[in-house]
Design a protein around this motif. Structure first.
Motif, short mmCIF file in Angstrom:
data_model
loop_
_atom_site.label_atom_id
_atom_site.label_comp_id
_atom_site.label_asym_id
_atom_site.label_seq_id
_atom_site.Cartn_x
_atom_site.Cartn_y
_atom_site.Cartn_z
N GLY A 163 0.94 -1.18 0.12
CA GLY A 163 -0.06 -0.04 0.13
C GLY A 163 0.80 1.39 -0.08
O GLY A 163 0.31 2.34 0.03
N GLU A 164 2.36 1.30 -0.16
CA GLU A 164 2.93 2.32 -0.14
C GLU A 164 3.10 2.90 -1.50
O GLU A 164 2.93 2.37 -2.32
CB GLU A 164 4.59 2.22 0.33
N LEU A 165 3.37 4.52 -1.20
CA LEU A 165 3.65 5.23 -2.43
C LEU A 165 5.53 5.40 -2.19
O LEU A 165 5.74 5.93 -1.30
CB LEU A 165 3.22 6.66 -2.40
N LEU A 166 5.98 4.38 -2.95
CA LEU A 166 7.46 4.31 -2.85
C LEU A 166 8.22 5.47 -3.41
O LEU A 166 8.04 5.75 -4.79
CB LEU A 166 8.12 3.17 -3.24
N LEU A 167 9.06 6.28 -2.76
CA LEU A 167 9.75 7.35 -3.41
C LEU A 167 10.92 7.03 -3.77
O LEU A 167 11.85 6.77 -2.68
CB LEU A 167 9.54 8.51 -2.58
N GLY A 170 7.06 6.80 -7.00
CA GLY A 170 7.42 8.27 -7.37
C GLY A 170 8.64 8.45 -7.74
O GLY A 170 9.66 7.95 -6.77
N PHE A 171 9.21 9.01 -8.60
CA PHE A 171 10.40 8.97 -9.04
C PHE A 171 10.94 10.55 -9.08
O PHE A 171 10.36 11.24 -10.03
CB PHE A 171 10.69 8.18 -10.47
N LEU A 193 3.32 5.40 -12.25
CA LEU A 193 4.46 5.84 -11.79
C LEU A 193 4.25 7.39 -11.92
O LEU A 193 3.80 7.85 -12.88
CB LEU A 193 5.47 5.44 -12.94
N LEU A 194 4.80 8.02 -10.90
CA LEU A 194 4.66 9.46 -10.71
C LEU A 194 5.99 10.11 -11.09
O LEU A 194 7.06 9.62 -10.31
CB LEU A 194 4.13 9.82 -9.16
N GLU A 195 5.86 11.27 -11.81
CA GLU A 195 7.24 12.26 -11.96
C GLU A 195 6.99 13.26 -10.66
O GLU A 195 6.11 13.88 -10.68
CB GLU A 195 7.23 12.79 -13.22
N VAL A 196 8.23 13.27 -9.90
CA VAL A 196 8.26 14.19 -8.82
C VAL A 196 9.32 15.32 -9.17
O VAL A 196 10.25 15.07 -9.62
CB VAL A 196 8.60 13.60 -7.58
N THR A 209 15.63 13.28 -16.13
CA THR A 209 14.31 12.75 -16.55
C THR A 209 14.32 11.25 -16.00
O THR A 209 15.25 10.81 -15.55
CB THR A 209 14.49 12.51 -18.11
N VAL A 210 13.03 10.76 -16.04
CA VAL A 210 12.74 9.43 -15.60
C VAL A 210 13.21 8.49 -16.67
O VAL A 210 13.10 8.67 -18.05
CB VAL A 210 11.28 9.30 -15.41
N PRO A 211 13.71 7.45 -16.39
CA PRO A 211 14.52 6.55 -17.39
C PRO A 211 13.37 5.88 -18.26
O PRO A 211 12.39 5.43 -17.40
CB PRO A 211 15.27 5.27 -16.42
#
Length: 494
Positions: free
Chosen positions: A56-60, A91-92, A116-119, A100-102
């Protein structure tokens, strides 16, 4: 038992976090599913975060763990482990390690169905975590308010003349589904809310049997069966609660979804229904049974009154607002609201014997007439007082009307003489209870035809005919105030 890995706060929809303009988060891969929720935020730069996740986590992550030249195989393994651990989203952060996100990470998240969220660089991971906890606190406050409002509405429903259907209707409304009360034989006694369908309906009835006590007298050891059970059938969440009155009743609910506060709301309804459907047991019940036996065997009311818990009592007569006659469950609910279990259903009226020390207040859905305080030998007179007070209350549309306790004219005349005078005066109409009741009610309402008709549930022309008949039989002028006073004195004596 609740899952110890689930926090005691409601989760937050991932879309709610994305809607925070101050964070600037952007979904760049994975399903745009509004049902995705986040229980907490966790920061990790481990290449395999699986051992450190609960689900249930949002992993950062800022991608510190990504080795130079990492290919699709590395990212596939990384994302698959997050999904296997039950991670809700990734979250990346695009700074300071990666601009940039790979692209391989985007492809892996899309393939495994992980949002996948871009931070952005301006947003710290601490800000994301803080925003998540703020949203959780808001959701928790809203949930507590919802539960409190539901508890209040259920308690109000339990005090209505038809408490069981009213409680089920409120529960169904609060859960957004179906609520059913199953009797000791397993058949539905009452229900409210939309039908969940044949499959869910059958499954709910079977689930009720799981929690229903069995064995001699419907009893089992307390640990033999669970007090509640749940299941999901055809996309419908089913829950059954055994009512704690030992009578074999079960409360079932079927709802399309299950929110955090639903268990508390259903538990409150189960407690109320246990009180409404159960029998009062214990020493006080034995005392009341003993008092009844003694009365039947010839004891005087004054002798058995101490067994009931007091020397002076008030009689309360109640009638439900509406045309439906009260049933035993409604009568018991009225007694509970008045603080007494000494309840009698007499046709369309409920009579309750209330200890003098208790304050009789209005009860929603009922019209009440209350007698003066009386010793046991005067209970019949107190019942007559409550009857007259109820008639006046209904005629004047007053929720509660009390008989006056102040000394009256009857106190100045010896009871024997007053009774003899009343018998002689009222002898011509004595054999017609309808005429006596109509005359008494009409005089108590100052000769109002309409209010007398309301109080007696008859047409106003019937009232006129009966009063005319009384005047003819008594051979008197009922427009004369002295005649009315003398007749009222006689009627109050009888």
């Amino acid at each position: 038992m609740p899952d110890p890995t689930v926090p005691p706060t409601p989760p937050v929809a991932l879309d709610a976090l994305l809607a925070r303009a101050d964070l600037g988060l952007r979904r760049i891969a994975g399903p745009a599913d509004p049902a995705v929720v986040v229980h907490w935020a966790h920061t990790s730069e481990m290449a395999d975060p699986y051992p450190y996740l609960l689900g249930g986590e949002l992993l950062l992550s800022a991608g510190v763990h990504i080795p130079d030249g990492a290919g699709a195989g590395y990212f596939d393994a990384y994302v698959s482990r997050i999904v296997a651990a039950g991670g809700a989203a990734l979250g990346f952060g695009v700074a300071p390690v990666h601009d940039t996100v790979p692209g391989a990470l985007v492809e892996a998240c899309e393939m495994h169905g992980l949002p996948l969220l871009e931070v952005p660089p301006r947003t710290t991971f601490s800000a994301v975590a803080r925003a998540l906890w703020q949203l959780m606190a808001q959701a928790r406050t809203a949930e507590l308010r919802r539960v409190t409002e539901a508890q209040q509405s259920l308690a109000t429903a339990a005090a209505r003349p038809d408490p069981v259907p009213a409680v089920l209707q409120q529960l169904a409304r609060r859960l957004g589904g179906r609520a059913v009360l199953y009797g000791p034989e397993g058949t539905p006694v009452a229900g409210a809310g939309p039908d969940p369908g044949a499959e869910a309906r059958t499954a709910l009835a079977k689930l009720a049997e799981v929690v229903r006590p069995s064995g001699p007298s419907g009893q089992e050891p307390s640990d033999a069966r669970p007090s509640s059970a749940s299941d999901t059938v055809a996309g419908v969440r089913l829950v059954a609660h055994a009512l704690g009155n030992g009578e074999g009743f079960v409360l079932g609910s079927a709802a399309p979804q299950r929110d955090a506060g639903d268990h508390t709301i259903a538990s409150v309804a189960a407690v109320l229904l246990s009180l409404l459907t159960g029998e009062r047991r214990g020493g006080s019940g034995a005392d009341r049974s003993s008092a009844l036996v003694r009365l039947l065997l010839g004891a005087a009311p004054a002798e058995v009154a101490p067994l009931l818990g007091g020397d002076r009592w008030r009689v309360v007569r109640g009638r439900p607002d509406g045309r439906a006659a009260p049933d035993p469950v409604a009568a018991s609910a009225l007694g509970a609201a008045l603080g007494s279990s000494l309840v009698d259903v007499a046709g369309e009226v409920v009579r309750v014997l209330v200890p003098d020390g208790r304050t009789v207040e209005r009860v929603p859905g009922w019209t009440l007439g209350v007698s003066a305080s009386a010793a046991p030998r005067d209970w019949p007179a107190a019942d007559a007082q409550a009857s007259r007070a109820l008639a006046r209350a209904r005629a004047t549309r007053t929720p509660l009307l009390r008989h006056g306790d102040r000394p009256a004219l009857t106190d100045l005349v010896p009871p024997h003489d007053a009774d003899a005078h009343a018998r002689a005066l009222l002898a011509p109409i004595e054999r017609s209870p309808a005429l006596v009741d109509t005359l008494r009610t009409w005089l108590s309402l100052h000769g109002s035809w309409d209010r007398t008709a309301v109080a007696l549930d008859v047409h106003r022309n019937t009232v006129r005919q009966r009063i005319a008949r009384c005047a003819a039989l008594l051979d008197t002028d009922l427009d004369d105030p002295d005649v009315r006073m003398e007749l009222w004195f006689a009627l109050r004596t009888r």
